[in-house]
Write an enzyme that holds these catalytic residues in place. Sequence first.
Site, PDB file in Angstrom:
ATOM      1  N   LYS A 180      52.551  44.097  36.941  1.00 26.32           N
ATOM      2  CA  LYS A 180      52.502  44.412  35.499  1.00 26.32           C
ATOM      3  C   LYS A 180      51.462  45.496  35.222  1.00 26.32           C
ATOM      4  O   LYS A 180      51.721  46.452  34.498  1.00 26.32           O
ATOM      5  CB  LYS A 180      52.161  43.146  34.681  1.00 26.32           C
ATOM      6  CG  LYS A 180      53.155  42.006  34.873  1.00 26.32           C
ATOM      7  CD  LYS A 180      52.830  40.803  33.986  1.00 26.32           C
ATOM      8  CE  LYS A 180      51.509  40.114  34.308  1.00 26.32           C
ATOM      9  NZ  LYS A 180      51.506  39.385  35.584  1.00 26.32           N
TER      10      LYS A 180
ATOM     11  N   ARG B 102      44.751  41.768  47.997  1.00 25.79           N
ATOM     12  CA  ARG B 102      44.484  42.751  46.935  1.00 25.79           C
ATOM     13  C   ARG B 102      42.988  42.993  46.771  1.00 25.79           C
ATOM     14  O   ARG B 102      42.188  42.070  46.812  1.00 25.79           O
ATOM     15  CB  ARG B 102      45.054  42.217  45.616  1.00 25.79           C
ATOM     16  CG  ARG B 102      44.801  43.140  44.447  1.00 25.79           C
ATOM     17  CD  ARG B 102      45.682  42.820  43.288  1.00 25.79           C
ATOM     18  NE  ARG B 102      45.180  41.724  42.475  1.00 25.79           N
ATOM     19  CZ  ARG B 102      45.701  41.380  41.303  1.00 25.79           C
ATOM     20  NH1 ARG B 102      46.754  42.021  40.834  1.00 25.79           N
ATOM     21  NH2 ARG B 102      45.201  40.384  40.616  1.00 25.79           N
TER      22      ARG B 102
ATOM     23  N   ARG C 262      51.864  34.646  27.132  1.00 22.22           N
ATOM     24  CA  ARG C 262      51.905  33.889  28.377  1.00 22.22           C
ATOM     25  C   ARG C 262      52.281  32.435  28.137  1.00 22.22           C
ATOM     26  O   ARG C 262      52.373  31.659  29.080  1.00 22.22           O
ATOM     27  CB  ARG C 262      50.515  33.927  28.989  1.00 22.22           C
ATOM     28  CG  ARG C 262      50.464  34.300  30.449  1.00 22.22           C
ATOM     29  CD  ARG C 262      48.996  34.567  30.758  1.00 22.22           C
ATOM     30  NE  ARG C 262      48.728  34.687  32.137  1.00 22.22           N
ATOM     31  CZ  ARG C 262      48.406  35.839  32.735  1.00 22.22           C
ATOM     32  NH1 ARG C 262      48.380  36.957  32.064  1.00 22.22           N
ATOM     33  NH2 ARG C 262      48.110  35.842  34.013  1.00 22.22           N
TER      34      ARG C 262
ATOM     35  N   ARG D 132      47.495  29.549  39.812  1.00 25.28           N
ATOM     36  CA  ARG D 132      48.028  30.519  38.846  1.00 25.28           C
ATOM     37  C   ARG D 132      49.552  30.525  38.884  1.00 25.28           C
ATOM     38  O   ARG D 132      50.211  30.650  37.851  1.00 25.28           O
ATOM     39  CB  ARG D 132      47.490  31.924  39.149  1.00 25.28           C
ATOM     40  CG  ARG D 132      46.057  32.114  38.685  1.00 25.28           C
ATOM     41  CD  ARG D 132      45.376  33.257  39.421  1.00 25.28           C
ATOM     42  NE  ARG D 132      45.879  34.572  39.084  1.00 25.28           N
ATOM     43  CZ  ARG D 132      45.682  35.651  39.846  1.00 25.28           C
ATOM     44  NH1 ARG D 132      44.998  35.554  40.967  1.00 25.28           N
ATOM     45  NH2 ARG D 132      46.157  36.814  39.477  1.00 25.28           N
TER      46      ARG D 132
ATOM     47  N   ARG E 201      39.047  39.981  43.404  1.00 27.94           N
ATOM     48  CA  ARG E 201      38.863  39.253  42.150  1.00 27.94           C
ATOM     49  C   ARG E 201      38.601  37.783  42.455  1.00 27.94           C
ATOM     50  O   ARG E 201      39.193  37.229  43.377  1.00 27.94           O
ATOM     51  CB  ARG E 201      40.131  39.383  41.293  1.00 27.94           C
ATOM     52  CG  ARG E 201      39.981  40.387  40.185  1.00 27.94           C
ATOM     53  CD  ARG E 201      41.262  40.694  39.491  1.00 27.94           C
ATOM     54  NE  ARG E 201      42.008  39.540  39.003  1.00 27.94           N
ATOM     55  CZ  ARG E 201      43.129  39.635  38.302  1.00 27.94           C
ATOM     56  NH1 ARG E 201      43.620  40.816  37.996  1.00 27.94           N
ATOM     57  NH2 ARG E 201      43.760  38.557  37.901  1.00 27.94           N
TER      58      ARG E 201
HETATM   59  P1  ADP Z   1      47.527  38.093  36.628  1.00 28.60           P
HETATM   60  O1  ADP Z   1      48.703  38.519  35.795  1.00 28.60           O
HETATM   61  O2  ADP Z   1      47.456  38.811  37.922  1.00 28.60           O
HETATM   62  O3  ADP Z   1      47.418  36.600  36.761  1.00 28.60           O
HETATM   63  P2  ADP Z   1      45.617  38.824  34.508  1.00 28.60           P
HETATM   64  O4  ADP Z   1      44.570  39.837  34.730  1.00 28.60           O
HETATM   65  O5  ADP Z   1      46.729  39.142  33.547  1.00 28.60           O
HETATM   66  O6  ADP Z   1      46.168  38.495  35.966  1.00 28.60           O
HETATM   67  O7  ADP Z   1      44.966  37.448  34.004  1.00 28.60           O
HETATM   68  C1  ADP Z   1      43.891  36.843  34.661  1.00 28.60           C
HETATM   69  C2  ADP Z   1      43.577  35.505  34.005  1.00 28.60           C
HETATM   70  O8  ADP Z   1      43.175  35.717  32.628  1.00 28.60           O
HETATM   71  C3  ADP Z   1      44.729  34.510  33.913  1.00 28.60           C
HETATM   72  O9  ADP Z   1      44.892  33.754  35.089  1.00 28.60           O
HETATM   73  C4  ADP Z   1      44.274  33.645  32.722  1.00 28.60           C
HETATM   74  O10 ADP Z   1      43.265  32.735  33.092  1.00 28.60           O
HETATM   75  C5  ADP Z   1      43.640  34.659  31.791  1.00 28.60           C
HETATM   76  N1  ADP Z   1      44.622  35.211  30.825  1.00 28.60           N
HETATM   77  C6  ADP Z   1      45.058  36.499  30.761  1.00 28.60           C
HETATM   78  N2  ADP Z   1      45.945  36.659  29.779  1.00 28.60           N
HETATM   79  C7  ADP Z   1      46.098  35.438  29.195  1.00 28.60           C
HETATM   80  C8  ADP Z   1      46.900  34.930  28.135  1.00 28.60           C
HETATM   81  N3  ADP Z   1      47.723  35.725  27.453  1.00 28.60           N
HETATM   82  N4  ADP Z   1      46.792  33.622  27.818  1.00 28.60           N
HETATM   83  C9  ADP Z   1      45.948  32.806  28.469  1.00 28.60           C
HETATM   84  N5  ADP Z   1      45.174  33.204  29.495  1.00 28.60           N
HETATM   85  C10 ADP Z   1      45.240  34.502  29.860  1.00 28.60           C
END
Ligand code: ADP
Length: 221
Positions: A23, A135, A98, A179, A168
């Site tokens: 993404k 990564r 999400r 996740r 990360r």
């Molecule tokens: P990825 O898509 O690789 O899991 P992100 O950088 O989008 O990584 O998100 C990292 C973390 O941030 C998620 O695992 C969650 O804990 C939190 N997070 C991000 N966006 C949201 C969201 N829209 N709602 C709830 N938690 C979120």
Amino acid sequence: MSQSFSSHSPLVLILLGPPGSGKGTQANLLKMALHLPHISTGDLLREHIKKKTPLGLKAKTDIEKGQLVSDHLILEMLVERLKEPDCVKGYILDGCPRTLFQAQSLQAYFKDQITPIVINLDLSDEKVIERLCHRLVCANCGALYHLLYSPPKIDGQCDQCLGKLIQRADDKEAVILERLKVYHHQTAPLIAFYSQQNRLFTLSCDLPKEEIYQTILEKIR
Ligand code: ADP
């Protein structure tokens, strides 16, 4: 190549998909072609954590456990960001919504004035694990590397800004598995939500990033 769109209503693109489906990579390519800001709720949260804001302190534990941050905090943070002037012509949402609640709240926020285009980036759990375990991210500029498929020229150093490459905190295997579980329970239902509204395009992401990018541009047109 730069694209231009004649529509007067804002162009809102939502990128759905499991962690590691690309993404962020696609949003970075698309923002240049579409001249729209890339809004990643994950990046916004990591900024808050870096600055040790009250929101960052609350979010840190959830993120490091692979859990979602509460809908209320996310929506408040997102709405603040969407008020900024660079969002007037539209934006690319990466990592939000999400949950079903976030998707419904966003729909209410758009009223009937915005119809988002939703791109679902599909990737198997095995591929997600393989991608995320290897990564690395630049602590300075956020550029992404994969130790096997796109390694940096110099070990541990960003090719673009010479910043330090780190893993990360949530890219450790146990957290990746959590996740994925959270993704299947809480985010995957959004695929049905948006496809019932005829707004969803699903693409397989086990392809070169340039190919996926071109397909997304075709879908938008
Ligand atoms: P990825 O898509 O690789 O899991 P992100 O950088 O989008 O990584 O998100 C990292 C973390 O941030 C998620 O695992 C969650 O804990 C939190 N997070 C991000 N966006 C949201 C969201 N829209 N709602 C709830 N938690 C979120």
